[in-house]
Write a protein that holds these residues in place. Structure first.
Motif, PDB file in Angstrom:
ATOM      1  N   ARG A  32      29.152 -40.825 -48.374  1.00  0.00           N
ATOM      2  CA  ARG A  32      29.570 -41.967 -47.542  1.00  0.00           C
ATOM      3  C   ARG A  32      28.639 -43.131 -47.845  1.00  0.00           C
ATOM      4  NH1 ARG A  32      33.610 -39.810 -43.885  1.00  0.00           N
ATOM      5  NH2 ARG A  32      34.158 -41.982 -43.538  1.00  0.00           N
ATOM      6  N   THR A  33      28.949 -44.300 -47.276  1.00  0.00           N
ATOM      7  CA  THR A  33      28.190 -45.494 -47.620  1.00  0.00           C
ATOM      8  C   THR A  33      27.396 -46.041 -46.428  1.00  0.00           C
ATOM      9  OG1 THR A  33      29.963 -47.028 -47.016  1.00  0.00           O
ATOM     10  CG2 THR A  33      29.976 -46.165 -49.284  1.00  0.00           C
ATOM     11  N   LEU A  37      28.166 -46.472 -42.346  1.00  0.00           N
ATOM     12  CA  LEU A  37      27.176 -46.206 -41.298  1.00  0.00           C
ATOM     13  C   LEU A  37      27.067 -47.402 -40.365  1.00  0.00           C
ATOM     14  CD1 LEU A  37      24.881 -44.595 -39.952  1.00  0.00           C
ATOM     15  CD2 LEU A  37      23.339 -45.554 -41.679  1.00  0.00           C
ATOM     16  N   HIS A  38      26.988 -48.596 -40.936  1.00  0.00           N
ATOM     17  CA  HIS A  38      26.882 -49.801 -40.102  1.00  0.00           C
ATOM     18  C   HIS A  38      28.137 -50.028 -39.268  1.00  0.00           C
ATOM     19  CE1 HIS A  38      22.939 -51.473 -41.004  1.00  0.00           C
ATOM     20  NE2 HIS A  38      23.060 -50.819 -42.139  1.00  0.00           N
ATOM     21  N   GLN A  39      29.288 -49.654 -39.811  1.00  0.00           N
ATOM     22  CA  GLN A  39      30.529 -49.767 -39.041  1.00  0.00           C
ATOM     23  C   GLN A  39      30.463 -48.870 -37.801  1.00  0.00           C
ATOM     24  OE1 GLN A  39      34.038 -48.924 -41.379  1.00  0.00           O
ATOM     25  NE2 GLN A  39      35.402 -49.158 -39.635  1.00  0.00           N
ATOM     26  N   VAL A  40      29.948 -47.667 -37.972  1.00  0.00           N
ATOM     27  CA  VAL A  40      29.803 -46.710 -36.871  1.00  0.00           C
ATOM     28  C   VAL A  40      28.787 -47.222 -35.846  1.00  0.00           C
ATOM     29  CG1 VAL A  40      28.933 -44.396 -36.332  1.00  0.00           C
ATOM     30  CG2 VAL A  40      30.557 -44.712 -38.201  1.00  0.00           C
ATOM     31  N   ILE A  41      27.647 -47.708 -36.317  1.00  0.00           N
ATOM     32  CA  ILE A  41      26.612 -48.234 -35.412  1.00  0.00           C
ATOM     33  C   ILE A  41      27.158 -49.424 -34.631  1.00  0.00           C
ATOM     34  CG2 ILE A  41      24.362 -49.395 -35.280  1.00  0.00           C
ATOM     35  CD1 ILE A  41      23.506 -47.667 -37.716  1.00  0.00           C
ATOM     36  N   GLU A 107      29.368 -36.816 -37.938  1.00  0.00           N
ATOM     37  CA  GLU A 107      30.795 -36.801 -38.263  1.00  0.00           C
ATOM     38  C   GLU A 107      31.070 -37.597 -39.537  1.00  0.00           C
ATOM     39  OE1 GLU A 107      32.536 -36.339 -33.711  1.00  0.00           O
ATOM     40  OE2 GLU A 107      32.754 -38.259 -34.741  1.00  0.00           O
ATOM     41  N   LEU A 108      30.400 -38.719 -39.694  1.00  0.00           N
ATOM     42  CA  LEU A 108      30.547 -39.532 -40.905  1.00  0.00           C
ATOM     43  C   LEU A 108      30.113 -38.721 -42.127  1.00  0.00           C
ATOM     44  CD1 LEU A 108      31.233 -42.353 -42.085  1.00  0.00           C
ATOM     45  CD2 LEU A 108      28.835 -42.956 -41.721  1.00  0.00           C
ATOM     46  N   LYS A 110      30.027 -35.585 -42.475  1.00  0.00           N
ATOM     47  CA  LYS A 110      30.897 -34.432 -42.711  1.00  0.00           C
ATOM     48  C   LYS A 110      32.267 -34.831 -43.265  1.00  0.00           C
ATOM     49  CE  LYS A 110      28.773 -31.174 -39.559  1.00  0.00           C
ATOM     50  NZ  LYS A 110      28.850 -30.451 -38.290  1.00  0.00           N
ATOM     51  N   GLY A 111      32.478 -36.136 -43.472  1.00  0.00           N
ATOM     52  CA  GLY A 111      33.712 -36.589 -44.094  1.00  0.00           C
ATOM     53  C   GLY A 111      34.867 -36.832 -43.152  1.00  0.00           C
ATOM     54  N   ARG A 112      34.586 -36.893 -41.870  1.00  0.00           N
ATOM     55  CA  ARG A 112      35.642 -37.161 -40.900  1.00  0.00           C
ATOM     56  C   ARG A 112      36.224 -38.554 -41.133  1.00  0.00           C
ATOM     57  NH1 ARG A 112      35.547 -36.543 -34.330  1.00  0.00           N
ATOM     58  NH2 ARG A 112      37.666 -35.779 -34.219  1.00  0.00           N
ATOM     59  N   LYS A 113      37.501 -38.704 -40.882  1.00  0.00           N
ATOM     60  CA  LYS A 113      38.160 -40.006 -41.069  1.00  0.00           C
ATOM     61  C   LYS A 113      37.601 -41.016 -40.074  1.00  0.00           C
ATOM     62  CE  LYS A 113      42.458 -38.221 -42.894  1.00  0.00           C
ATOM     63  NZ  LYS A 113      43.907 -38.109 -42.715  1.00  0.00           N
ATOM     64  N   MET A 114      37.453 -42.252 -40.541  1.00  0.00           N
ATOM     65  CA  MET A 114      36.837 -43.296 -39.711  1.00  0.00           C
ATOM     66  C   MET A 114      37.586 -43.511 -38.396  1.00  0.00           C
ATOM     67  SD  MET A 114      34.136 -45.118 -39.587  1.00  0.00           S
ATOM     68  CE  MET A 114      33.425 -45.409 -41.178  1.00  0.00           C
ATOM     69  N   GLU A 115      38.915 -43.486 -38.418  1.00  0.00           N
ATOM     70  CA  GLU A 115      39.660 -43.714 -37.160  1.00  0.00           C
ATOM     71  C   GLU A 115      39.383 -42.606 -36.145  1.00  0.00           C
ATOM     72  OE1 GLU A 115      42.635 -42.011 -40.181  1.00  0.00           O
ATOM     73  OE2 GLU A 115      41.217 -43.658 -40.184  1.00  0.00           O
ATOM     74  N   LYS A 116      39.068 -41.410 -36.610  1.00  0.00           N
ATOM     75  CA  LYS A 116      38.701 -40.323 -35.695  1.00  0.00           C
ATOM     76  C   LYS A 116      37.275 -40.525 -35.171  1.00  0.00           C
ATOM     77  CE  LYS A 116      42.275 -37.489 -36.105  1.00  0.00           C
ATOM     78  NZ  LYS A 116      43.138 -37.150 -34.999  1.00  0.00           N
TER      79      LYS A 116
END
Length: 121
Positions: A32-33, A37-41, A107-108, A110-116
């Motif tokens: 992942r990138t 990560l910043h999108q999640v934060i 979750e990121l 582990k490859g989970r989809k971003m919308e999830k």
């Protein structure tokens, strides 16, 4: 496992800057990138990349980090186990918020989809 007051205190005093590089390496190691990560934060806290950098430079503690955050209204949908703790059962609000972030990073990685991850669907 039940969080102790000592554990909660340790979480509050830990600086975001010490943990952030571990978040980056964990997600990048799994393909992942840093941008993801910043999108999640940003989803969880409202902090864009510039604000994250500023908070790292200021060496804020997790207590200060989450005092400044605008937690996403869907953050309470983050459930499950992380580091041996069931997130929804944590009694200390700050420890729970730190574990929210840990869970999203996990979750990121582990490859989970971003919308999830972002609890959109």
């Amino acid at each position: 496992m039940k969080a102790t007051p000592e554990h909660d205190e340790r979480m509050a005093k830990m600086t975001f800057a010490t943990v952030y590089p571990h978040y980056v390496s964990k997600v990048e190691r799994k393909g992942r990138t840093k941008e993801e990560l910043h999108q999640v934060i940003e989803w969880l806290t409202g902090f864009d990349e510039a604000k994250v950098k500023e908070l790292i430079d200021l060496q804020v503690t997790f207590k200060q980090f989450f005092e400044r955050a605008n937690l996403h209204p869907n953050a309470e949908l983050i459930k499950g186990m992380i580091c041996g703790y069931r997130i929804e059962e944590l009694e200390n609000p700050l420890t729970q918020k730190v574990r929210y972030l840990d869970k999203l990073v996990d979750e990121l990685a582990k490859g989970r989809k971003m919308e999830k991850i972002l609890r959109e669907g």
